[in-house]
Design a protein around this motif. Sequence first.
Motif, PDB file in Angstrom:
ATOM      1  N   ILE A 270      37.498 119.364 -19.719  1.00  0.00           N
ATOM      2  CA  ILE A 270      36.178 119.921 -20.049  1.00  0.00           C
ATOM      3  C   ILE A 270      35.248 119.842 -18.843  1.00  0.00           C
ATOM      4  O   ILE A 270      34.637 120.838 -18.439  1.00  0.00           O
ATOM      5  CB  ILE A 270      35.558 119.163 -21.253  1.00  0.00           C
ATOM      6  N   VAL A 271      35.143 118.667 -18.254  1.00  0.00           N
ATOM      7  CA  VAL A 271      34.169 118.509 -17.162  1.00  0.00           C
ATOM      8  C   VAL A 271      34.624 119.253 -15.909  1.00  0.00           C
ATOM      9  O   VAL A 271      33.807 119.723 -15.120  1.00  0.00           O
ATOM     10  CB  VAL A 271      33.870 117.017 -16.866  1.00  0.00           C
ATOM     11  N   ALA A 277      32.633 125.919 -12.530  1.00  0.00           N
ATOM     12  CA  ALA A 277      31.848 127.139 -12.765  1.00  0.00           C
ATOM     13  C   ALA A 277      30.400 126.996 -12.324  1.00  0.00           C
ATOM     14  O   ALA A 277      29.756 127.990 -11.979  1.00  0.00           O
ATOM     15  CB  ALA A 277      31.914 127.521 -14.242  1.00  0.00           C
ATOM     16  N   THR A 278      29.869 125.769 -12.340  1.00  0.00           N
ATOM     17  CA  THR A 278      28.472 125.594 -11.914  1.00  0.00           C
ATOM     18  C   THR A 278      28.354 125.317 -10.412  1.00  0.00           C
ATOM     19  O   THR A 278      27.265 125.068  -9.915  1.00  0.00           O
ATOM     20  CB  THR A 278      27.774 124.441 -12.686  1.00  0.00           C
ATOM     21  N   PRO A 288      24.332 129.268 -13.427  1.00  0.00           N
ATOM     22  CA  PRO A 288      23.470 128.240 -14.039  1.00  0.00           C
ATOM     23  C   PRO A 288      24.147 127.627 -15.259  1.00  0.00           C
ATOM     24  O   PRO A 288      24.961 128.280 -15.921  1.00  0.00           O
ATOM     25  CB  PRO A 288      22.228 129.038 -14.451  1.00  0.00           C
ATOM     26  N   PRO A 289      23.819 126.360 -15.566  1.00  0.00           N
ATOM     27  CA  PRO A 289      24.453 125.693 -16.714  1.00  0.00           C
ATOM     28  C   PRO A 289      24.380 126.514 -18.002  1.00  0.00           C
ATOM     29  O   PRO A 289      25.344 126.550 -18.759  1.00  0.00           O
ATOM     30  CB  PRO A 289      23.648 124.394 -16.850  1.00  0.00           C
ATOM     31  N   VAL A 290      23.256 127.191 -18.234  1.00  0.00           N
ATOM     32  CA  VAL A 290      23.118 127.937 -19.495  1.00  0.00           C
ATOM     33  C   VAL A 290      24.208 129.004 -19.620  1.00  0.00           C
ATOM     34  O   VAL A 290      24.737 129.248 -20.699  1.00  0.00           O
ATOM     35  CB  VAL A 290      21.695 128.557 -19.618  1.00  0.00           C
ATOM     36  N   GLN A 291      24.574 129.613 -18.524  1.00  0.00           N
ATOM     37  CA  GLN A 291      25.612 130.653 -18.534  1.00  0.00           C
ATOM     38  C   GLN A 291      26.998 130.025 -18.701  1.00  0.00           C
ATOM     39  O   GLN A 291      27.831 130.508 -19.467  1.00  0.00           O
ATOM     40  CB  GLN A 291      25.547 131.455 -17.224  1.00  0.00           C
ATOM     41  N   VAL A 292      27.214 128.925 -17.985  1.00  0.00           N
ATOM     42  CA  VAL A 292      28.534 128.290 -18.041  1.00  0.00           C
ATOM     43  C   VAL A 292      28.803 127.728 -19.441  1.00  0.00           C
ATOM     44  O   VAL A 292      29.903 127.873 -19.990  1.00  0.00           O
ATOM     45  CB  VAL A 292      28.642 127.191 -16.962  1.00  0.00           C
TER      46      VAL A 292
END
Length: 401
Positions: A270-271, A277-278, A288-292
């Motif tokens: 997971i991490v 991706a970030t 950005p985290p919101v997209q990932v």
Amino acid sequence: MLRVPVHELHPGMVLARGIPFPRDPRRWLLKRDGEITADLVSRLKQLGIEEVWIRHPALEFLDDAIDDELEDHRRDLYARVRETFVRFATGSPCDLDFDRFETSIRDLFIVLNDHDRSHVLLSKLDAHDNYLLSHSANVCYLAMLLGMKTSGYISSTGLARCGSAEVTDLQHLALGCLLHDVGKMRVPLKILNKPGRLTEEEMEVVRRHPRDGYQMLKGQIPEPAADIVLNHHQRFNGQGYPSRIDAVTGEPSAPLAGEEIPIFSRIATIVDVYDAATSRRVYSRAKPPVQVLYEMRTWCEGFFDPVLEQAFYEIIPPLPIGQVVRLSDGSEAVVIDFDPRHPAQPRVQQLSYPGGESLDQHVGEEIDLAQCDGLHVHEIDGQDVRAFLASQQGELAGAGV
Ligand SMILES: [Fe+2]
Ligand SMILES: [Fe+2]
């Protein structure tokens, strides 16, 4: 203080946090309170640094949100990974002093245990010159957070699926995650850094890195840590790699699936996906985290252990503290808190009037977006994030966190 993308920096702005030196993060490229100059902006761009913390007089209270001691420990761990990878490149792994590694990891655990962990997610080690190294240090750090969260999660909710014995030795989790991609040192750089799609043959070479890394470390580090190196690309739905090798025939068979995958490897998976991706890569910008987080929920469906995945969403804010956002009324605001029950609707403080007119050094109203029906986050750094946030709206409400 605010997170400001490097392309939006202006001379005269003042750093709220120091910027570590890329080749040696225990030293400072520029210390806290240093002033931004035009030369520095070009240098930061050259070094691939994406954002920095800038002082804002009305947001000084956010300074307390980052803990200097914790940051020192993280930089120390990064430096140790760097030393280790350099030694792998030049010598035998038998020379490595894993005891010193474990001391650094233990120190970081102690600091994490002493702090409110909701505040430790504020920064990411991304200001470094080598993706593999910063990725290794970040994956280790995020795995520690998720491992600690999961231990608490399991005991507080009574979930027995992950036996407590499995999560007791989180130091093995941290060590395995630090070294999870060490096998990539055997992948030619022209493949690792290739812009664009890899061919099937090139993918085959990359897919060897878990087994190569495992062979490099087997017997050198505790087995639970080595196992992460081998299995961090397994998928909960059985579509990962490497395949099992039949002990008798030597033939490959199906990869591991579900709870056959050791729990530390399920955490690492997971991490690892999140950090990759970030992060900025040779061939792509950091997302950005919101997209990932949105992509993990949609494109990666079935990849992750659902219990661990849920716990991960409870510790990673889609809109990190200090992030400047544009709201639906046109005003700019800064995120000042993360509530896992309402990840897409954080508490914010306005920085400009609804029409967009700046409040200069003053800060406007503090707004809890979860309590404010008509007002939403629309943009981050010019990017429309509404579709990403829609999937994360209040999803955890009532989850008992
Ligand atoms: Fe990997
Ligand atoms: Fe990785």
